[in-house]
Design an enzyme around this catalytic site. Structure first.
Site, mmCIF file in Angstrom:
data_model
loop_
_atom_site.group_PDB
_atom_site.id
_atom_site.type_symbol
_atom_site.label_atom_id
_atom_site.label_comp_id
_atom_site.label_asym_id
_atom_site.label_seq_id
_atom_site.Cartn_x
_atom_site.Cartn_y
_atom_site.Cartn_z
ATOM 1 N N LYS A 143 0.840 -1.221 -0.024
ATOM 2 C CA LYS A 143 -0.014 0.012 0.066
ATOM 3 C C LYS A 143 0.827 1.170 0.075
ATOM 4 O O LYS A 143 1.591 1.461 1.069
ATOM 5 C CB LYS A 143 -0.952 -0.043 1.253
ATOM 6 N N LYS A 149 -2.363 -1.279 -3.809
ATOM 7 C CA LYS A 149 -3.124 -0.101 -3.605
ATOM 8 C C LYS A 149 -2.171 1.068 -3.495
ATOM 9 O O LYS A 149 -1.416 0.965 -2.811
ATOM 10 C CB LYS A 149 -3.964 -0.339 -2.296
#
Length: 327
Positions: A194, A247
């Site tokens: 992330k 992400k």
């Protein structure tokens, strides 16, 4: 003329026969945001057709999703009470826990992935317990809270736990807590890579989770670091993650491909708020063929190696696939 039309039709059929990448609505997860109260459905100005909803509207949304063939949701909670340690995240009467129980009672076929983080629950907006001396998140103190929160959500009926804090050791800690509580069968979908990204801007409007000081660069990935990004996901696999995730998605498809080539685990991507908002803004400005660009983007995610797509576009994709399967 008849022969020419027949040849064109044959070419189209052949193209379908050899097509390498296909979209299937069963590969999509739709994010939902629940807030306290009743009869509330607040559209987010930066994210058209995305809403904060009270539980009664969430249930209506689940009914619509099932009709569209979408049976997977990612549930976020926006509590009315926030404090320094995100205490509502640990309550079985918290907004997410209660909503999970309500969905399961009415729509048992819906698979609920529960987001496991603190930024929505804390008054400082960071993803864990803050070390006030260092003015950053205390990794180890946060791990214990994550483990407790995971058990609360599973007791409420969550099908998948999705830790998104990017704390070192989070997957191992959560797996240990779940196993001890009798939830060894519950999979962990880790936000394993992330990035500290500017693409999250609109999400912070929805989740009301903008940090009150500093940023999240001390625990989220540097967008410049490719090798470190790969290592983060591989470490989570070693710790026991069942599904890995990258992400954001659009600016990081090289990382998606890199991880795909190094693991046999299912790989998810999160098509985040900023990516969604950009396409919606371009649609409203009439500068793109919105539907074609949306589909091309989703195909790009799949082609890069994603098995699962978390996207605010999921309902639109479902309608498109249904329409074209009948034509």
């Amino acid at each position: 003329m008849f022969r020419r039309l027949r040849r064109l039709r044959l070419k189209e059929n052949l193209r379908e026969l050899v097509k390498e990448t296909r979209l299937d609505i069963r590969d999509f997860i739709y994010p939902l945001f629940v807030i306290p109260g009743k009869g509330i459905k607040n559209e987010i100005p930066s994210m058209p057709q995305v809403y904060q909803m009270s539980c009664d509207y969430i249930l209506q949304e689940c009914q619509e999703l099932q009709k569209l063939g979408i049976y997977h949701i990612l549930l976020f909670g926006i509590p009315s009470h926030k404090d320094s340690c995100g205490s509502e995240a640990l309550s079985d009467q918290g907004i997410v826990a209660k909503t999970i129980r309500a969905i399961k009672a009415q729509y048992p076929k819906i698979t609920i992935t529960a987001d496991l983080c603190f930024c929505e629950y804390t008054d400082h907006g960071h993803c864990g317990i803050v070390d006030t001396t260092l003015q950053t998140v205390d990794n180890d103190a946060t791990l214990e809270i994550l483990g407790q929160q995971a058990v609360v959500l599973c007791n409420s009926g969550a099908d998948i736990i999705a830790p998104s804090t990017m704390m070192d050791g989070m997957v191992l800690t959560i797996r240990t807590y779940l196993d001890k509580a009798g939830f060894s069968h519950i999979p962990i979908m880790s936000y394993s890579t992330k990035f500290a990204s500017a693409y999250y801007g609109p999400f912070r409007d929805v989740a009301q989770s903008t940090p009150s000081f500093g940023d999240r660069k001390s625990y989220q990935e540097d967008p410049c670091n490719r090798r470190e990004a790969i290592l983060e996901s591989l470490n989570d696999e070693i710790e026991g993650a069942d599904i890995l995730m990258v992400k954001p998605a659009l600016a990081y498809l090289d990382i998606v491909r890199d991880i795909r080539e190094r693991t046999l685990l299912p790989l998810a991507i999160y098509n985040v708020s900023g990516e969604y908002a950009l396409l919606k803004a371009a649609q409203n400005a009439h500068v793109i063929d919105y539907e074609k660009v949306m589909l091309e983007t989703m195909i790009g995610f799949k082609r890069a190696g994603a098995d699962i797509i978390i996207s605010y576009h999921a309902k639109e994709i479902a309608k498109y696939l249904s329409k074209n399967s009948k034509s």
